[in-house]
Design an enzyme around this catalytic site. Structure first.
Site, PDB file in Angstrom:
ATOM      1  N   LYS A  19      -8.461  -1.219   5.942  1.00  0.00           N
ATOM      2  CA  LYS A  19      -8.656  -1.689   4.558  1.00  0.00           C
ATOM      3  C   LYS A  19      -7.716  -2.854   4.216  1.00  0.00           C
ATOM      4  O   LYS A  19      -8.107  -3.805   3.554  1.00  0.00           O
ATOM      5  CB  LYS A  19      -8.438  -0.531   3.581  1.00  0.00           C
ATOM      6  CG  LYS A  19      -9.652   0.401   3.533  1.00  0.00           C
ATOM      7  CD  LYS A  19      -9.469   1.528   2.566  1.00  0.00           C
ATOM      8  CE  LYS A  19      -8.392   2.460   3.032  1.00  0.00           C
ATOM      9  NZ  LYS A  19      -8.488   3.833   2.592  1.00  0.00           N
ATOM     10  N   ARG A  74     -13.328  13.501   6.108  1.00  0.00           N
ATOM     11  CA  ARG A  74     -11.983  14.007   6.432  1.00  0.00           C
ATOM     12  C   ARG A  74     -11.436  14.848   5.293  1.00  0.00           C
ATOM     13  O   ARG A  74     -10.778  15.870   5.511  1.00  0.00           O
ATOM     14  CB  ARG A  74     -11.028  12.829   6.708  1.00  0.00           C
ATOM     15  CG  ARG A  74     -11.239  12.188   8.064  1.00  0.00           C
ATOM     16  CD  ARG A  74     -10.446  10.907   8.178  1.00  0.00           C
ATOM     17  NE  ARG A  74      -9.036  11.117   7.970  1.00  0.00           N
ATOM     18  CZ  ARG A  74      -8.177  10.188   7.511  1.00  0.00           C
ATOM     19  NH1 ARG A  74      -8.609   8.976   7.232  1.00  0.00           N
ATOM     20  NH2 ARG A  74      -6.916  10.461   7.357  1.00  0.00           N
ATOM     21  N   HIS A 122       0.846  -1.189   0.000  1.00  0.00           N
ATOM     22  CA  HIS A 122       0.000   0.000   0.000  1.00  0.00           C
ATOM     23  C   HIS A 122       0.879   1.235   0.000  1.00  0.00           C
ATOM     24  O   HIS A 122       1.863   1.303   0.742  1.00  0.00           O
ATOM     25  CB  HIS A 122      -0.877  -0.009   1.261  1.00  0.00           C
ATOM     26  CG  HIS A 122      -1.842   1.129   1.319  1.00  0.00           C
ATOM     27  ND1 HIS A 122      -3.081   1.079   0.717  1.00  0.00           N
ATOM     28  CD2 HIS A 122      -1.754   2.351   1.900  1.00  0.00           C
ATOM     29  CE1 HIS A 122      -3.711   2.219   0.921  1.00  0.00           C
ATOM     30  NE2 HIS A 122      -2.922   3.011   1.644  1.00  0.00           N
ATOM     31  N   SER A 175      -7.408   4.058   9.040  1.00  0.00           N
ATOM     32  CA  SER A 175      -8.001   3.999   7.702  1.00  0.00           C
ATOM     33  C   SER A 175      -7.247   2.999   6.815  1.00  0.00           C
ATOM     34  O   SER A 175      -7.841   2.104   6.202  1.00  0.00           O
ATOM     35  CB  SER A 175      -7.968   5.408   7.084  1.00  0.00           C
ATOM     36  OG  SER A 175      -8.117   5.380   5.699  1.00  0.00           O
ATOM     37  N   ASP A 199     -14.812   3.493   6.685  1.00  0.00           N
ATOM     38  CA  ASP A 199     -13.693   4.314   6.198  1.00  0.00           C
ATOM     39  C   ASP A 199     -14.135   5.160   5.011  1.00  0.00           C
ATOM     40  O   ASP A 199     -13.754   6.319   4.895  1.00  0.00           O
ATOM     41  CB  ASP A 199     -12.502   3.439   5.790  1.00  0.00           C
ATOM     42  CG  ASP A 199     -11.365   4.303   5.258  1.00  0.00           C
ATOM     43  OD1 ASP A 199     -10.841   5.100   6.057  1.00  0.00           O
ATOM     44  OD2 ASP A 199     -11.039   4.222   4.070  1.00  0.00           O
TER      45      ASP A 199
HETATM   46  N1  URA Z   1      -4.764   6.466   2.514  1.00  0.00           N
HETATM   47  C1  URA Z   1      -5.837   5.939   3.101  1.00  0.00           C
HETATM   48  O1  URA Z   1      -6.368   4.931   2.667  1.00  0.00           O
HETATM   49  N2  URA Z   1      -6.348   6.543   4.192  1.00  0.00           N
HETATM   50  C2  URA Z   1      -5.809   7.645   4.718  1.00  0.00           C
HETATM   51  O2  URA Z   1      -6.303   8.122   5.702  1.00  0.00           O
HETATM   52  C3  URA Z   1      -4.682   8.182   4.092  1.00  0.00           C
HETATM   53  C4  URA Z   1      -4.163   7.565   2.992  1.00  0.00           C
END
Ligand code: URA
Length: 420
Positions: A184, A165, A79, A180, A158
């Protein structure tokens, strides 16, 4: 329980229980707690932070707000926290797959000044970024690689919280980013997680202290769920590589897969591949990196990329860049001391390469190709950057403002740190 008491408690910097966090998250998801109440709560968290225990609880609540995938295959996920010119996944996924490490990945679209892997891949005509779970699993089993946009109803909390956000100035909170990202990653079912945490003007985090805190927190969350997690802190003060823009970045990815990519892109991909392959195969990072380099040079990584593109319906012959180009030259000689990643990302968006809000149309053909990187020597009249444009334009002045040229040379560091 009521949300006002919870906001009040947070305002006094008192520790929140899991039940209170659950009440806030689930209440927001059901619509009982309104946007303005949730934004007050998120702002308090942004200002005062959360303890590690609260962040773990928040991650768990978000993770359980939706479905989780069980792929039944051993996979490694990577990621990136988002940057400008970050085409890493397009190179890294087939590279590690060519070494026998399965990649079953869900990626996002670009939002704000950062690009998204899904938009980049969709610049290849015919490339499909959605498929059924069954097709996804079968493709991974057959060719070790599949990549799609969001699949299933993973972490709806999220999705809703992130959208809020994004418009309330609370995207840069360390515990909110950690919960967050990790909710995921945990929901998508990989056993091992490698995070490319971008640090710099073009990233969510622009200082080392926050980056280390965020990296360590994500590793702690990963460990809590028995997931092997590692994190590289990498430079996002200037764009990654030379190309910024969707099809331009696919072309740069192809060059890198053929062993002819920019130095920084190649180095980052090799370092991330070394981590992923060593974690999955239980070999040293040095050995894994040597194998990855070999597959960039012997064509195996590129071959796996072609197999992947064909499997997802893409036709590389149709990949197009904008016909209109203009090259901006330098008005003085010296060394490049700054290429502002954030400013370049915003200008690429202005050309149409990115979107301001979810659902905006993008133009896959436009963007920039840098001719120089930070630390390079430049002489007056030499090319700095080429703009690829269609119907939208940016001025030479706006572009020149992204660069700083000095009489001293600096050598930027690409890999700023590694946390495991
Ligand atoms: N990427 C994400 O998935 N969430 C965040 O809060 C910041 C970057």
């Amino acid at each position: 329980m009521n949300i006002l008491d919870i906001i009040d408690k947070k305002e006094k910097n008192q520790k929140l229980t899991k039940e209170e966090l659950e009440y806030a998250v689930n209440g927001f998801l059901s619509g009982e707690i309104k946007d303005y109440q949730m934004s007050a709560f998120l702002t308090e968290i942004d200002l005062l932070g959360l303890s590690d225990e609260e962040t773990l609880n928040l991650t768990d609540i978000m993770l359980k707000s939706g479905e989780t995938l069980n792929l039944g295959i051993d996979t490694v996920d990577k990621h990136s926290t988002g940057g400008v010119g970050d085409k890493t996944t397009i190179i890294l996924a087939p590279l590690v797959a060519s070494l026998g490490v399965s990649v079953a990945k869900m990626s996002g679209r670009g939002l704000g000044h950062t690009g998204g892997t899904i938009d980049k891949l969709e610049s290849i005509p015919g490339f499909k970024t959605s498929m059924s779970l069954e097709q996804f699993k079968n493709q991974v089993k057959k060719i070790q690689i599949a990549l799609v946009g969001q699949m299933g109803n993973l972490v709806p909390a999220d999705k809703k919280i992130y959208a809020l956000r994004d418009v309330t100035g609370t995207v840069d909170s360390v515990p909110l980013i950690a919960s967050s990202v990790m909710s995921k990653k945990l929901a998508s079912g990989s056993n091992k997680i490698v995070i490319d945490l971008k640090v710099g003007t073009g990233a969510l985090v622009d200082n080392l202290e926050d980056a280390e805190a965020l990296g360590n927190l994500m590793i702690k969350i990963g460990k809590h769920y028995h997931k092997d997690t590692a994190c590289l802190l990498t430079n996002m003060y200037e764009p990654l590589g030379l190309a910024v823009g969707n099809s331009l970045e696919v072309i740069e990815s192809i060059n890198t897969l053929k062993g002819k990519g920019p130095k920084d892109v190649t180095e980052l991909v090799l370092d991330l591949a070394a981590l992923m392959v060593s974690m999955e195969k239980g070999i040293s990072e040095e050995e894994a990196k040597a194998k990855a380099l070999e597959n960039l040079q012997n064509g195996k990584a590129y071959h796996k990329f072609l197999e992947w593109v064909i499997a997802q319906g893409g036709n590389l012959e149709g990949l197009k860049t904008a016909q209109n180009t203009k090259t901006i030259t330098s008005s003085k000689s010296g060394y490049i001391s700054k290429i502002d990643a954030l400013a370049i990302g915003k200008l690429a968006r202005k050309l149409g390469a990115g979107r301001l809000k979810e659902g905006d149309e993008i133009d896959p053909e436009v963007g920039f190709v840098l001719n120089k990187k930070v630390g390079d020597k430049i002489t007056e009249g030499e090319a700095l950057i080429t703009v690829y444009y269609n119907d939208k334009q940016v001025s030479d002045e706006e572009i020149l403002n992204c660069f700083e040229i000095s009489d001293y040379q600096i050598t930027p560091k690409l890999i700023i740190g590694k946390l495991k």
